[in-house]
Design a protein around this motif. Sequence first.
Motif, PDB file in Angstrom:
ATOM      1  N   ARG A   2       0.753  -1.273   0.603  1.00  0.00           N
ATOM      2  CA  ARG A   2      -0.235  -0.148  -0.005  1.00  0.00           C
ATOM      3  C   ARG A   2       0.951   0.859  -0.160  1.00  0.00           C
ATOM      4  O   ARG A   2       2.274   1.154   0.568  1.00  0.00           O
ATOM      5  CB  ARG A   2      -0.963   0.142   1.292  1.00  0.00           C
ATOM      6  CG  ARG A   2      -1.850  -1.260   1.048  1.00  0.00           C
ATOM      7  CD  ARG A   2      -2.905  -0.934   2.359  1.00  0.00           C
ATOM      8  NE  ARG A   2      -1.631  -1.697   3.615  1.00  0.00           N
ATOM      9  CZ  ARG A   2      -2.166  -1.188   4.370  1.00  0.00           C
ATOM     10  NH1 ARG A   2      -3.454  -0.940   5.121  1.00  0.00           N
ATOM     11  NH2 ARG A   2      -1.732  -2.004   6.054  1.00  0.00           N
ATOM     12  N   GLU A 143      -1.652  -6.560   1.638  1.00  0.00           N
ATOM     13  CA  GLU A 143      -2.756  -5.922   1.763  1.00  0.00           C
ATOM     14  C   GLU A 143      -3.585  -6.444   1.581  1.00  0.00           C
ATOM     15  O   GLU A 143      -4.913  -5.656   2.302  1.00  0.00           O
ATOM     16  CB  GLU A 143      -2.304  -5.160   0.807  1.00  0.00           C
ATOM     17  CG  GLU A 143      -3.656  -3.325   0.119  1.00  0.00           C
ATOM     18  CD  GLU A 143      -3.407  -2.760  -1.820  1.00  0.00           C
ATOM     19  OE1 GLU A 143      -4.487  -2.266  -1.206  1.00  0.00           O
ATOM     20  OE2 GLU A 143      -2.347  -2.712  -1.982  1.00  0.00           O
ATOM     21  N   ALA A 144      -4.309  -7.440   1.211  1.00  0.00           N
ATOM     22  CA  ALA A 144      -5.925  -8.362   0.721  1.00  0.00           C
ATOM     23  C   ALA A 144      -6.014  -8.801   2.014  1.00  0.00           C
ATOM     24  O   ALA A 144      -7.123  -8.231   2.531  1.00  0.00           O
ATOM     25  CB  ALA A 144      -5.498  -8.808  -0.333  1.00  0.00           C
ATOM     26  N   GLU A 147      -6.844  -5.520   4.781  1.00  0.00           N
ATOM     27  CA  GLU A 147      -7.289  -3.883   4.378  1.00  0.00           C
ATOM     28  C   GLU A 147      -9.306  -5.688   3.895  1.00  0.00           C
ATOM     29  O   GLU A 147     -10.481  -4.584   3.673  1.00  0.00           O
ATOM     30  CB  GLU A 147      -7.535  -3.601   3.389  1.00  0.00           C
ATOM     31  CG  GLU A 147      -6.098  -2.601   3.046  1.00  0.00           C
ATOM     32  CD  GLU A 147      -6.829  -1.422   3.959  1.00  0.00           C
ATOM     33  OE1 GLU A 147      -7.766  -1.326   4.432  1.00  0.00           O
ATOM     34  OE2 GLU A 147      -5.700  -1.400   4.446  1.00  0.00           O
ATOM     35  N   ARG A 149      -9.697  -7.560   1.310  1.00  0.00           N
ATOM     36  CA  ARG A 149     -10.272  -7.190   0.237  1.00  0.00           C
ATOM     37  C   ARG A 149      -9.781  -8.259  -0.112  1.00  0.00           C
ATOM     38  O   ARG A 149      -8.830  -9.119  -0.084  1.00  0.00           O
ATOM     39  CB  ARG A 149      -9.434  -6.105   0.036  1.00  0.00           C
ATOM     40  CG  ARG A 149      -9.760  -5.094  -0.241  1.00  0.00           C
ATOM     41  CD  ARG A 149     -11.314  -4.083  -0.467  1.00  0.00           C
ATOM     42  NE  ARG A 149     -10.913  -2.877   0.445  1.00  0.00           N
ATOM     43  CZ  ARG A 149     -12.226  -2.281   0.112  1.00  0.00           C
ATOM     44  NH1 ARG A 149     -13.645  -2.303  -0.699  1.00  0.00           N
ATOM     45  NH2 ARG A 149     -12.823  -0.803   0.434  1.00  0.00           N
ATOM     46  N   ASP A 166     -10.255 -16.237  -7.602  1.00  0.00           N
ATOM     47  CA  ASP A 166     -10.315 -14.850  -6.359  1.00  0.00           C
ATOM     48  C   ASP A 166     -10.791 -15.551  -5.216  1.00  0.00           C
ATOM     49  O   ASP A 166     -11.251 -16.584  -4.896  1.00  0.00           O
ATOM     50  CB  ASP A 166     -11.728 -14.592  -7.159  1.00  0.00           C
ATOM     51  CG  ASP A 166     -12.044 -13.221  -7.932  1.00  0.00           C
ATOM     52  OD1 ASP A 166     -10.343 -13.141  -8.559  1.00  0.00           O
ATOM     53  OD2 ASP A 166     -13.127 -12.486  -8.396  1.00  0.00           O
ATOM     54  N   SER A 203      -3.219  -9.632  -7.454  1.00  0.00           N
ATOM     55  CA  SER A 203      -3.762  -7.952  -6.932  1.00  0.00           C
ATOM     56  C   SER A 203      -5.165  -8.182  -6.324  1.00  0.00           C
ATOM     57  O   SER A 203      -5.444  -8.923  -6.136  1.00  0.00           O
ATOM     58  CB  SER A 203      -4.330  -7.863  -8.587  1.00  0.00           C
ATOM     59  OG  SER A 203      -5.168  -8.560  -9.660  1.00  0.00           O
ATOM     60  N   VAL A 204      -4.921  -6.736  -5.921  1.00  0.00           N
ATOM     61  CA  VAL A 204      -5.618  -6.596  -4.985  1.00  0.00           C
ATOM     62  C   VAL A 204      -7.249  -6.207  -5.539  1.00  0.00           C
ATOM     63  O   VAL A 204      -7.245  -5.129  -6.500  1.00  0.00           O
ATOM     64  CB  VAL A 204      -4.842  -5.775  -3.582  1.00  0.00           C
ATOM     65  CG1 VAL A 204      -6.682  -5.574  -2.650  1.00  0.00           C
ATOM     66  CG2 VAL A 204      -4.651  -6.224  -3.195  1.00  0.00           C
ATOM     67  N   THR A 205      -8.312  -6.659  -5.254  1.00  0.00           N
ATOM     68  CA  THR A 205      -9.389  -5.933  -5.928  1.00  0.00           C
ATOM     69  C   THR A 205      -9.927  -5.227  -5.179  1.00  0.00           C
ATOM     70  O   THR A 205      -9.618  -4.363  -3.896  1.00  0.00           O
ATOM     71  CB  THR A 205      -9.609  -7.119  -6.530  1.00  0.00           C
ATOM     72  OG1 THR A 205     -11.154  -7.384  -5.364  1.00  0.00           O
ATOM     73  CG2 THR A 205     -10.310  -8.258  -6.880  1.00  0.00           C
ATOM     74  N   ARG A 206     -11.369  -4.225  -5.339  1.00  0.00           N
ATOM     75  CA  ARG A 206     -12.192  -3.480  -4.815  1.00  0.00           C
ATOM     76  C   ARG A 206     -13.255  -3.995  -3.851  1.00  0.00           C
ATOM     77  O   ARG A 206     -13.903  -3.556  -3.443  1.00  0.00           O
ATOM     78  CB  ARG A 206     -13.072  -2.189  -5.541  1.00  0.00           C
ATOM     79  CG  ARG A 206     -11.748  -1.303  -5.586  1.00  0.00           C
ATOM     80  CD  ARG A 206     -11.972  -0.228  -6.919  1.00  0.00           C
ATOM     81  NE  ARG A 206     -11.306   0.963  -7.971  1.00  0.00           N
ATOM     82  CZ  ARG A 206     -10.313   1.681  -6.821  1.00  0.00           C
ATOM     83  NH1 ARG A 206     -10.995   1.611  -5.385  1.00  0.00           N
ATOM     84  NH2 ARG A 206      -9.805   2.659  -7.685  1.00  0.00           N
ATOM     85  N   ILE A 207     -13.092  -5.097  -4.007  1.00  0.00           N
ATOM     86  CA  ILE A 207     -14.830  -6.304  -3.187  1.00  0.00           C
ATOM     87  C   ILE A 207     -14.170  -6.483  -2.823  1.00  0.00           C
ATOM     88  O   ILE A 207     -13.938  -7.423  -1.924  1.00  0.00           O
ATOM     89  CB  ILE A 207     -14.797  -7.093  -4.092  1.00  0.00           C
ATOM     90  CG1 ILE A 207     -14.513  -7.239  -6.095  1.00  0.00           C
ATOM     91  CG2 ILE A 207     -16.038  -8.259  -3.900  1.00  0.00           C
ATOM     92  CD1 ILE A 207     -14.735  -8.445  -7.106  1.00  0.00           C
ATOM     93  N   PRO A 208     -15.379  -6.282  -1.151  1.00  0.00           N
ATOM     94  CA  PRO A 208     -14.635  -6.005   0.083  1.00  0.00           C
ATOM     95  C   PRO A 208     -15.492  -8.468   0.338  1.00  0.00           C
ATOM     96  O   PRO A 208     -16.087  -8.758  -0.556  1.00  0.00           O
ATOM     97  CB  PRO A 208     -16.155  -5.836   0.912  1.00  0.00           C
ATOM     98  CG  PRO A 208     -17.180  -5.232  -0.351  1.00  0.00           C
ATOM     99  CD  PRO A 208     -16.405  -5.595  -1.665  1.00  0.00           C
TER     100      PRO A 208
END
Length: 229
Positions: A2, A143-144, A147, A149, A166, A203-208
């Motif tokens: 991040r 990060e995932a 956070e 995510r 995913d 890769s980190v998505t925007r999906i919680p």
Amino acid sequence: MRRSERLHAVSEMLRRSGTHGVSAERLAREFEVSVRTIKRDLAGLANSGAPVWSRPGPNGGYGLAPSASLPPITLSPAQAVALMAAASAASDAPYADLAAAGIRKIVDVLDPGTRARADELADRIWIDAAPSSSRAVRSALEEALSEQRVLRIRYTSAEGNTTTRDVEPVLFASTGGRWYLVGWCHLRDAMRWFAVSRIERASVTRIPCRGHTVEEVGEPPQNARSVHR
């Protein structure tokens, strides 16, 4: 990694460079980003009040004024070396980069005599650490999880099958000398263990995440424990 973590790590590298400074190009290589991104990071640090200095020219670079240092910390040489050895031996552990940066920060502000004795003792400890996964992959996983995510990974199994999945990260686990990411796999619709060394891209998505818990992973082995104990 991040941006907030990278800013902290950049400031630590600037501080350790002392009066010599470090170039934007070297920082970009270290953190696997573009020179443009590093220069935005440096501007962000300066705007936040960090005493960043710059020196133009072929031998120029960036540094951090001494006023940004920690006050003296009391540790024995053995305690200091114990921290260094632990970080070096676990270079593939989650958040290892941040741990190493924190330990370097502590060691750098020891009194000169203690630091000299710690350096001498550290030379007597050799570690043949196994190659770790790429910094980009580890940073994405960290990060995932932090956070909460959904993480998109390219994974090759022990049988050689490669899939894109995913995953909702639940925990990191170390067993048998290998680190795993444990999470809810959307492809299998079940909890799965993924060897970090077999994750080729992440890769980190925007999906919680939907709130899967540690309890869903199952009972840990009798000798397992969390790192805060």
